[in-house]
Design a protein around this motif. Structure first.
Motif, mmCIF file in Angstrom:
data_model
loop_
_atom_site.group_PDB
_atom_site.id
_atom_site.type_symbol
_atom_site.label_atom_id
_atom_site.label_comp_id
_atom_site.label_asym_id
_atom_site.label_seq_id
_atom_site.Cartn_x
_atom_site.Cartn_y
_atom_site.Cartn_z
ATOM 1 N N MET A 158 106.901 -97.680 -118.756
ATOM 2 C CA MET A 158 106.598 -97.874 -120.163
ATOM 3 C C MET A 158 105.375 -98.778 -120.275
ATOM 4 O O MET A 158 105.376 -99.896 -119.789
ATOM 5 C CB MET A 158 107.788 -98.490 -120.885
ATOM 6 C CG MET A 158 108.974 -97.551 -120.938
ATOM 7 S SD MET A 158 110.479 -98.172 -121.715
ATOM 8 C CE MET A 158 109.952 -99.243 -122.965
ATOM 9 N N LEU A 159 104.333 -98.271 -120.952
ATOM 10 C CA LEU A 159 103.086 -99.006 -121.117
ATOM 11 C C LEU A 159 102.800 -99.212 -122.598
ATOM 12 O O LEU A 159 103.364 -98.530 -123.463
ATOM 13 C CB LEU A 159 101.942 -98.267 -120.438
ATOM 14 C CG LEU A 159 102.108 -98.065 -118.929
ATOM 15 C CD1 LEU A 159 101.017 -97.171 -118.389
ATOM 16 C CD2 LEU A 159 102.139 -99.392 -118.191
ATOM 17 N N MET A 160 101.911 -100.138 -122.906
ATOM 18 C CA MET A 160 101.637 -100.502 -124.298
ATOM 19 C C MET A 160 100.507 -99.670 -124.895
ATOM 20 O O MET A 160 99.652 -99.132 -124.185
ATOM 21 C CB MET A 160 101.256 -101.989 -124.363
ATOM 22 C CG MET A 160 102.370 -102.926 -123.956
ATOM 23 S SD MET A 160 101.861 -104.669 -123.957
ATOM 24 C CE MET A 160 100.825 -104.736 -122.505
ATOM 25 N N ASN A 161 100.525 -99.593 -126.217
ATOM 26 C CA ASN A 161 99.457 -98.974 -127.001
ATOM 27 C C ASN A 161 98.699 -100.100 -127.685
ATOM 28 O O ASN A 161 99.292 -100.913 -128.381
ATOM 29 C CB ASN A 161 100.034 -98.034 -128.059
ATOM 30 C CG ASN A 161 100.937 -96.999 -127.430
ATOM 31 O OD1 ASN A 161 100.543 -96.302 -126.509
ATOM 32 N ND2 ASN A 161 102.166 -96.914 -127.910
ATOM 33 N N THR A 165 95.837 -96.209 -125.041
ATOM 34 C CA THR A 165 97.228 -96.030 -124.633
ATOM 35 C C THR A 165 97.318 -96.356 -123.144
ATOM 36 O O THR A 165 96.322 -96.318 -122.420
ATOM 37 C CB THR A 165 97.705 -94.588 -124.873
ATOM 38 O OG1 THR A 165 96.853 -93.694 -124.150
ATOM 39 C CG2 THR A 165 97.676 -94.239 -126.348
ATOM 40 N N SER A 219 98.762 -101.766 -119.318
ATOM 41 C CA SER A 219 99.828 -102.402 -118.537
ATOM 42 C C SER A 219 99.914 -103.901 -118.802
ATOM 43 O O SER A 219 100.964 -104.508 -118.615
ATOM 44 C CB SER A 219 99.622 -102.144 -117.046
ATOM 45 O OG SER A 219 98.358 -102.634 -116.628
ATOM 46 N N ARG A 220 98.790 -104.492 -119.245
ATOM 47 C CA ARG A 220 98.801 -105.918 -119.593
ATOM 48 C C ARG A 220 97.651 -106.207 -120.548
ATOM 49 O O ARG A 220 96.627 -105.515 -120.539
ATOM 50 C CB ARG A 220 98.716 -106.818 -118.368
ATOM 51 C CG ARG A 220 97.395 -106.783 -117.665
ATOM 52 C CD ARG A 220 97.387 -107.672 -116.418
ATOM 53 N NE ARG A 220 96.086 -107.666 -115.803
ATOM 54 C CZ ARG A 220 95.116 -108.518 -116.057
ATOM 55 N NH1 ARG A 220 95.314 -109.492 -116.927
ATOM 56 N NH2 ARG A 220 93.944 -108.427 -115.450
ATOM 57 N N PRO A 247 104.540 -105.102 -121.173
ATOM 58 C CA PRO A 247 105.282 -104.169 -122.029
ATOM 59 C C PRO A 247 106.660 -104.650 -122.475
ATOM 60 O O PRO A 247 107.071 -104.375 -123.596
ATOM 61 C CB PRO A 247 105.399 -102.914 -121.149
ATOM 62 C CG PRO A 247 104.221 -102.981 -120.246
ATOM 63 C CD PRO A 247 104.016 -104.443 -119.982
ATOM 64 N N HIS A 248 107.363 -105.400 -121.654
ATOM 65 C CA HIS A 248 108.730 -105.804 -122.016
ATOM 66 C C HIS A 248 108.810 -107.149 -122.722
ATOM 67 O O HIS A 248 109.906 -107.628 -123.010
ATOM 68 C CB HIS A 248 109.618 -105.824 -120.770
ATOM 69 C CG HIS A 248 109.747 -104.477 -120.140
ATOM 70 N ND1 HIS A 248 110.376 -103.425 -120.755
ATOM 71 C CD2 HIS A 248 109.290 -103.994 -118.970
ATOM 72 C CE1 HIS A 248 110.316 -102.356 -119.993
ATOM 73 N NE2 HIS A 248 109.654 -102.673 -118.890
ATOM 74 N N THR A 253 94.178 -100.772 -118.042
ATOM 75 C CA THR A 253 94.792 -99.444 -118.030
ATOM 76 C C THR A 253 94.545 -98.829 -116.658
ATOM 77 O O THR A 253 93.639 -99.238 -115.928
ATOM 78 C CB THR A 253 94.211 -98.508 -119.108
ATOM 79 O OG1 THR A 253 92.848 -98.235 -118.813
ATOM 80 C CG2 THR A 253 94.341 -99.107 -120.498
ATOM 81 N N LYS A 277 102.498 -107.875 -131.892
ATOM 82 C CA LYS A 277 103.146 -106.984 -130.930
ATOM 83 C C LYS A 277 104.504 -106.590 -131.489
ATOM 84 O O LYS A 277 105.325 -107.442 -131.793
ATOM 85 C CB LYS A 277 103.335 -107.657 -129.575
ATOM 86 C CG LYS A 277 104.004 -106.717 -128.551
ATOM 87 C CD LYS A 277 104.297 -107.414 -127.246
ATOM 88 C CE LYS A 277 104.838 -106.471 -126.198
ATOM 89 N NZ LYS A 277 106.078 -105.802 -126.537
ATOM 90 N N LEU A 311 106.192 -101.451 -128.140
ATOM 91 C CA LEU A 311 105.104 -101.191 -127.203
ATOM 92 C C LEU A 311 103.745 -101.129 -127.886
ATOM 93 O O LEU A 311 102.735 -100.855 -127.240
ATOM 94 C CB LEU A 311 105.365 -99.882 -126.449
ATOM 95 C CG LEU A 311 106.575 -99.899 -125.511
ATOM 96 C CD1 LEU A 311 106.803 -98.531 -124.917
ATOM 97 C CD2 LEU A 311 106.406 -100.949 -124.425
#
Length: 131
Positions: free
Chosen positions: A1-4, A18, A21-22, A36-37, A54, A71, A74
């Motif tokens: 699961m990665l962030m947008n 999209t 990762s950080r 992401p978490h 990315t 935030k 995600l």
């Protein structure tokens, strides 16, 4: 699961990415990272470097002005007054310095125009009062 990641300027979308990762951002208390978490959060941003990573682009640097980061899940929304992207920090620094000098020239031009307008208004008021 990665962030947008979406970076917004006052009149346009600067970037929409999209698979981040950080993300690392600058706040008045210092820099902080988002994974992401991480729990949902809101942060005031100070002028500085926003970094995101990315798989396709690797590490990307964006010089941002003050603004806010939100935030939720995600999705990361960054809303700033101005942003400039660069492939590396050295080139980004040069671009930011050039842009800063250009903005200073514009500010000086605006101040000159305002001073002329104020002078004209005062002359008209004196003419109106004495006439």
């Amino acid at each position: 699961m990665l962030m947008n990641l979406k970076i917004l300027l006052p009149f346009e979308i600067f970037a929409e990415k999209t698979g981040a990762s950080r993300i690392v951002a600058e706040t008045p208390e210092g820099s902080f990272g988002l994974l992401p978490h991480r729990l949902d959060c809101v942060a005031a941003l100070t002028p500085g470097i926003l970094t995101y990573e990315t798989e396709l682009e690797g590490e990307v640097y964006v010089a941002v002005d003050e603004g806010v980061l939100v935030k939720t899940g995600l999705d990361v929304l960054v809303s700033v007054r101005n942003a400039i992207a660069g492939p590396d920090l050295g080139q980004l620094r040069e671009t930011v310095e050039r842009e800063y000098l250009r903005l200073n020239e514009q500010e000086q031009n605006v101040r000159t125009v305002l001073a002329k307008m104020e002078g004209d208004l005062i002359r008209r008021m004196v003419t109106f009062r004495s006439g």
